[in-house]
Design a protein around this motif. Structure first.
Motif, PDB file in Angstrom:
ATOM      1  N   ARG A  82       0.837  -1.213   0.000  1.00 32.91           N
ATOM      2  CA  ARG A  82       0.000   0.000   0.000  1.00 32.91           C
ATOM      3  C   ARG A  82       0.861   1.247   0.000  1.00 32.91           C
ATOM      4  NH1 ARG A  82      -1.865   3.806   3.302  1.00 32.91           N
ATOM      5  NH2 ARG A  82      -0.637   2.986   5.056  1.00 32.91           N
ATOM      6  N   LEU A  83       1.880   1.271   0.831  1.00 37.28           N
ATOM      7  CA  LEU A  83       2.759   2.438   0.889  1.00 37.28           C
ATOM      8  C   LEU A  83       3.525   2.633  -0.415  1.00 37.28           C
ATOM      9  CD1 LEU A  83       4.207   2.064   4.508  1.00 37.28           C
ATOM     10  CD2 LEU A  83       2.492   3.693   3.713  1.00 37.28           C
ATOM     11  N   SER A 109       0.027  -4.092 -10.202  1.00 41.21           N
ATOM     12  CA  SER A 109       0.752  -5.180  -9.537  1.00 41.21           C
ATOM     13  C   SER A 109       0.696  -5.029  -8.017  1.00 41.21           C
ATOM     14  CB  SER A 109       2.209  -5.201 -10.001  1.00 41.21           C
ATOM     15  OG  SER A 109       2.296  -5.419 -11.394  1.00 41.21           O
ATOM     16  N   TYR A 110       0.919  -3.812  -7.542  1.00 43.46           N
ATOM     17  CA  TYR A 110       0.840  -3.584  -6.098  1.00 43.46           C
ATOM     18  C   TYR A 110      -0.560  -3.903  -5.569  1.00 43.46           C
ATOM     19  CZ  TYR A 110       5.393  -1.256  -6.091  1.00 43.46           C
ATOM     20  OH  TYR A 110       6.726  -0.991  -6.193  1.00 43.46           O
ATOM     21  N   ALA A 111      -1.590  -3.526  -6.307  1.00 41.55           N
ATOM     22  CA  ALA A 111      -2.959  -3.796  -5.874  1.00 41.55           C
ATOM     23  C   ALA A 111      -3.227  -5.297  -5.818  1.00 41.55           C
ATOM     24  CB  ALA A 111      -3.950  -3.116  -6.819  1.00 41.55           C
ATOM     25  N   GLU A 112      -2.747  -6.039  -6.826  1.00 42.56           N
ATOM     26  CA  GLU A 112      -2.961  -7.480  -6.835  1.00 42.56           C
ATOM     27  C   GLU A 112      -2.206  -8.154  -5.694  1.00 42.56           C
ATOM     28  OE1 GLU A 112      -4.979  -9.257  -8.632  1.00 42.56           O
ATOM     29  OE2 GLU A 112      -5.727  -7.502  -9.742  1.00 42.56           O
ATOM     30  N   MET A 113      -0.987  -7.722  -5.452  1.00 40.40           N
ATOM     31  CA  MET A 113      -0.221  -8.316  -4.353  1.00 40.40           C
ATOM     32  C   MET A 113      -0.852  -8.006  -3.007  1.00 40.40           C
ATOM     33  SD  MET A 113       3.801  -7.971  -5.483  1.00 40.40           S
ATOM     34  CE  MET A 113       3.751  -6.200  -5.790  1.00 40.40           C
ATOM     35  N   ARG A 114      -1.381  -6.805  -2.864  1.00 38.25           N
ATOM     36  CA  ARG A 114      -2.045  -6.455  -1.607  1.00 38.25           C
ATOM     37  C   ARG A 114      -3.312  -7.283  -1.407  1.00 38.25           C
ATOM     38  NH1 ARG A 114      -4.814  -0.701   0.091  1.00 38.25           N
ATOM     39  NH2 ARG A 114      -5.031  -1.176   2.328  1.00 38.25           N
ATOM     40  N   LYS A 115      -4.058  -7.497  -2.495  1.00 38.14           N
ATOM     41  CA  LYS A 115      -5.246  -8.348  -2.386  1.00 38.14           C
ATOM     42  C   LYS A 115      -4.871  -9.767  -1.983  1.00 38.14           C
ATOM     43  CE  LYS A 115      -8.240  -5.936  -5.680  1.00 38.14           C
ATOM     44  NZ  LYS A 115      -8.949  -6.040  -6.999  1.00 38.14           N
TER      45      LYS A 115
END
Length: 419
Positions: free
Chosen positions: A333-334, A367-373
């Motif tokens: 997220r950061l 990519s960041y959103a998918e990894m966070r999910k």
């Protein structure tokens, strides 16, 4: 603070003008027991605006206002006749029919229009935030003229049942509604009409006091709604409607304490609050026992407020897995926020971004959103398995807490059992 005040005060002045005239009409509407006449007239005015929209006239043009006013005056004639019909059919039912038919006709027209959904949203919620001094110059003389008519002929308008004076009442009311719907939308206009008037009628019996309370309450609520919409970046009309609804609920809770039976009101309020909390806890207990993997709002709120509660039912392995997933999710997220901030800074500094850079940033954000999910899924799975393991013990414990918290007459039950 100064920026917010400078941005909101023109809209606030418009809201004060709307409260001033609608609170009076709201008291009259409550006295006549035609609560939804404002919604009916507002929807008729919206139907006229929709017809003008279909014919190609701009939303804020004089032609659109003319169409709305013409439709509203026709509805005023019909409403004047409904007073006579009320001997066989309740007038409120006929008003409801007018509203439903006007709403259905508007939907039929909008369905064929480009950007129809946006037009429907504009009709319902309006956009009081964009109104200002130009609108005040128009509506203040209009509202003063309507107020003067009602002051000069107040007895005939409030007591006479003749067809002519009924038409005068509904036509002047429709004139006000037509102008206010164009500024604030159907939902907010109804709130301006009914809620300040209801609060005034609730706490006073004479018309001057009812108007004073309604004006003060409406002005304060409008200020709160506008401030909340600005502070939390919310749709202004919807935020103000919710503020009016919350104020009416608060007034209803406070009202019993202004009567002579304050102690009884306090006791009933405490008992109702205890029953509500007990029911909430019991519902959470049943839900945990029956569907432990489903969302558990009460447990989620408690764990969000006190994360250490998870340690009561997490094993060491589960706690470590949950902590690792949480840390990775926060890291992703950061990283996404830093990337967004970097892009914003580059744009504000005038640095042009080519298509390759935009695509690269978009790819990284995705990519960041998918990894966070993915990490959030791991956290949810760990939590669900833990709750599934302890659902019966915790569920029974919560149920016992609910029973103890509920205001059961324990003394009476003990006396009956001992007797």
């Amino acid at each position: 603070m100064t920026e917010a005040f400078g941005f909101l005060w023109p809209s606030f002045l418009v809201a004060v003008c709307l409260v001033g005239i609608h609170a009076y009409f709201g008291i009259q509407v409550l006295a006549r027991n035609v609560i939804f006449v404002d919604l009916a007239l507002a929807q008729i005015a919206a139907l006229g605006a929709t017809v003008a929209f279909m014919l190609g006239h701009p939303a804020q043009s004089l032609a659109t206002y003319g169409y709305s006013l013409a439709f509203t005056l026709l509805a005023a004639v019909l409403l004047a006749f409904t007073r006579a019909w009320a001997t066989r059919v309740p007038q409120e039912a006929l008003i409801g029919v007018i509203y439903v038919v006007a709403a259905a006709a508007s939907i039929l027209l909008i369905d064929r229009a480009p950007q129809g959904a946006e037009h429907l949203k504009q009709i319902l919620t309006g956009n009081i935030l964009t109104s200002g001094l130009n609108e005040i110059v128009v509506i203040v003389p209009l509202y003063l003229a309507v107020a003067l008519v009602h002051f000069l002929f107040r007895r005939r308008l409030t007591q006479s049942g003749s067809l002519f004076w009924e038409f005068v009442f509904y036509s002047t009311f429709g004139l006000v509604v037509t102008s206010s719907v164009a500024l604030a939308g159907v939902l907010l206009v109804f709130s301006f009409l009914i809620i300040p008037a209801a609060i005034g009628v609730m706490f006073a019996s004479s018309l001057p006091r009812q108007l004073a309370i309604g004006w003060i309450a409406g002005t304060l609520i409008s200020a709160v709604g506008l401030a909340a919409s600005f502070a939390f970046d919310l749709p202004t009309g919807a935020a103000m409607v919710c503020a009016f609804g919350a104020a009416l609920a608060l007034a209803g809770l406070v009202y019993p304490f202004f009567r002579n039976d304050r102690f009884i009101a306090l006791r009933i309020t405490v008992a109702a609050a205890r029953w509500s909390i007990a029911a909430l806890i019991a519902g959470a207990a049943v839900q945990l026992a029956v569907a432990p993997r489903a969302d558990q709002p009460l447990l989620d709120i408690l764990e969000y407020a006190t994360p250490s509660l998870r340690s009561l039912y997490f094993t060491r392995t589960e706690a470590a897995a949950y902590q690792d997933a949480n840390e990775y999710a926060e890291r992703h997220r950061l990283a996404a926020e830093q990337l967004i901030e970097l892009e914003r800074r580059r744009r504000t500094q005038g640095e042009a971004l080519d298509d390759v850079a935009v695509q690269r940033i978009s790819s990284f954000l995705k990519s960041y959103a998918e990894m966070r999910k993915g990490e959030q899924f791991v956290m949810g799975e760990v939590r669900a398995r833990s709750r599934e393991r302890i659902r019966w013990s915790v569920g029974l414990g919560l149920l016992a807490v609910a029973i103890l918290f509920a205001p059961f007459p324990w003394r009476r039950l003990r006396a009956r059992l001992s007797g």
